[in-house]
Design an enzyme around this catalytic site. Structure first.
Site, short mmCIF file in Angstrom:
data_model
loop_
_atom_site.label_atom_id
_atom_site.label_comp_id
_atom_site.label_asym_id
_atom_site.label_seq_id
_atom_site.Cartn_x
_atom_site.Cartn_y
_atom_site.Cartn_z
N GLU A 1 -4.19 7.32 -4.82
CA GLU A 1 -4.42 6.61 -6.08
C GLU A 1 -5.74 7.05 -6.69
O GLU A 1 -6.74 7.11 -5.96
CB GLU A 1 -4.42 5.10 -5.85
CG GLU A 1 -3.06 4.60 -5.38
CD GLU A 1 -2.99 3.10 -5.15
OE1 GLU A 1 -3.97 2.39 -5.46
OE2 GLU A 1 -1.96 2.64 -4.65
N ARG B 1 0.86 -1.18 0.00
CA ARG B 1 0.00 0.00 0.00
C ARG B 1 0.90 1.23 0.00
O ARG B 1 1.90 1.28 0.73
CB ARG B 1 -0.91 0.02 1.24
CG ARG B 1 -2.04 -0.99 1.21
CD ARG B 1 -3.08 -0.65 0.13
NE ARG B 1 -4.23 -1.53 0.15
CZ ARG B 1 -4.36 -2.63 -0.60
NH1 ARG B 1 -3.39 -2.99 -1.43
NH2 ARG B 1 -5.45 -3.36 -0.54
N HIS C 1 -1.42 0.13 -9.70
CA HIS C 1 -1.96 -0.87 -8.75
C HIS C 1 -2.51 -2.10 -9.50
O HIS C 1 -3.71 -2.39 -9.42
CB HIS C 1 -3.04 -0.23 -7.87
CG HIS C 1 -3.24 -0.97 -6.57
ND1 HIS C 1 -3.53 -0.34 -5.39
CD2 HIS C 1 -3.21 -2.29 -6.27
CE1 HIS C 1 -3.67 -1.24 -4.42
NE2 HIS C 1 -3.48 -2.44 -4.95
C1 DGY Z 1 -5.67 -6.32 -2.77
O1 DGY Z 1 -6.31 -7.33 -3.04
O2 DGY Z 1 -5.63 -5.85 -1.64
C2 DGY Z 1 -4.90 -5.71 -3.88
O3 DGY Z 1 -4.19 -4.62 -3.50
C3 DGY Z 1 -5.73 -5.46 -5.11
O4 DGY Z 1 -6.73 -4.79 -5.15
#
Ligand code: DGY
Length: 332
Positions: free
Chosen positions: A266, A237, A285
């Site tokens: 984002e 993240r 992402h």
């Molecule tokens: C998650 O599954 O947490 C990924 O970052 C994708 O969205």
């Protein structure tokens, strides 16, 4: 008379694979007419009678949104991360929240490794160099990068994805060290304190969930500990890394390069200074974005929704305390 079906709101017009079609056979499916995260004012009117909400990790599910959904019995995130969900609030309201662990581990580890290679060997810069018509000769020192084979890989956050990256590293004869809350070595990697990892690693790959403890975990102090030849990769993240500090470290060449699949905000703003740096790769992402994996994530999210509507335990529940907090009976 035909039984009324429960209403399930999904926050996108469509999702990969056949999961939504399977769901539509059993519920009244209400789709947000958007391909990106809906605004709150788009979502709220759909929630008044909803029994289920199928969300993505870019949709914020908090108390204000839940107030608009008084009949909600289950929230199901098609994603493993749950930092977009106010789990405490959901638990307090007796609403189980699902997520999709497991299925995206290998796909996300593939992408982390792709970023390790691409940032270390300057692949994006090299591609631009060719496309811009600058490949007119071959200077011997053209686009010199850092070796990945036999380098030391430092993994920050050693869960399933971190370990999957460690397994890939063995094929490159890398030495793997890791830092995690649990001080445990395994056959792939040795646990070390974070500062030691940052000082020692040639490549640092971040795999922690976003929690109050991990927000800003890699800041100016931590970046200053890294080698000037080091590469930082983040597929977890964005806010785990202090983006302003990273931008400064890259601009001043205090570290060699970064490969990011995630950013502080984002989507990242097109005028963000990070995007002007040649030694930084930024992806939108896409860690879990293979067709097969995204389809499986939707299938799991649908399984969670259907279990929640049936009043049975979710196969993958991110707030299992909801079952004890409410004496085993989540909200009906
Ligand atoms: C998650 O599954 O947490 C990924 O970052 C994708 O969205």
């Amino acid at each position: 008379m035909r039984k009324t079906r429960p209403i399930v709101v999904v926050t996108r017009r469509t999702l990969p694979g056949g999961g939504l079609e399977r769901l539509a056979e059993q519920v009244e499916l209400v789709r947000c007419e958007t391909d990106v995260a809906p605004r709150v004012d788009q979502l709220v009117p759909l929630l008044a009678r909803a029994a289920g909400l199928l969300s993505l990790t870019t949709d914020r599910v908090d108390a204000a949104l839940l107030d608009a959904a008084p009949h909600l019995r289950v929230v199901s995130n098609a994603g493993v991360g749950t930092d977009n969900l106010d789990l405490a609030e959901l638990t307090a309201r007796g609403i189980p929240a699902g997520n999709t662990p497991g299925v995206l581990v290998e796909t996300t580890a593939d992408l982390a490794f792709a970023l390790i290679l691409a940032a270390s060997r300057r692949l994006v810069e090299a591609d631009r160099y060719v496309r811009e018509g600058r490949w007119t000769g071959v200077p011997f020192d053209l686009l010199l990068g850092q070796d990945v084979h036999r380098a030391t890989l430092g993994i920050v956050g050693y869960g399933a994805i971190g370990r999957a990256v460690a397994r890939r590293a063995l094929g490159f004869d890398m030495t793997v060290i890791h830092h995690s809350r649990t001080r445990r070595d395994d056959e792939l990697s040795r646990w070390v304190p974070l500062d030691e990892l940052l000082r020692t690693a040639d490549i640092v790959s971040v795999h922690t969930p976003l929690t109050p403890e991990t927000r800003g975990l890699i800041g100016a102090r931590e970046l200053a500990l890294m080698k000037p030849t080091a590469v930082l990769v983040n597929t977890s993240r964005g806010p785990v890394v202090d983006q302003a500090a990273l931008t400064a470290a890259l601009a001043e060449r205090r570290i060699f390069a970064a490969g990011l699949d995630v950013t502080a905000v984002e989507p990242i703003s097109s005028d963000d200074p990070l995007l002007r740096l040649p030694n930084c790769i930024v992806l939108p992402h896409i860690g879990s974005a293979s067709l097969a994996t995204r389809s499986r994530m939707v299938e799991l999210a649908v399984d969670n929704i259907l279990a929640g509507l049936a009043g049975t335990r979710l196969p993958h529940c991110a707030n299992p305390e909801v079952y004890t907090a409410t004496g085993g009976t989540p909200s009906t």
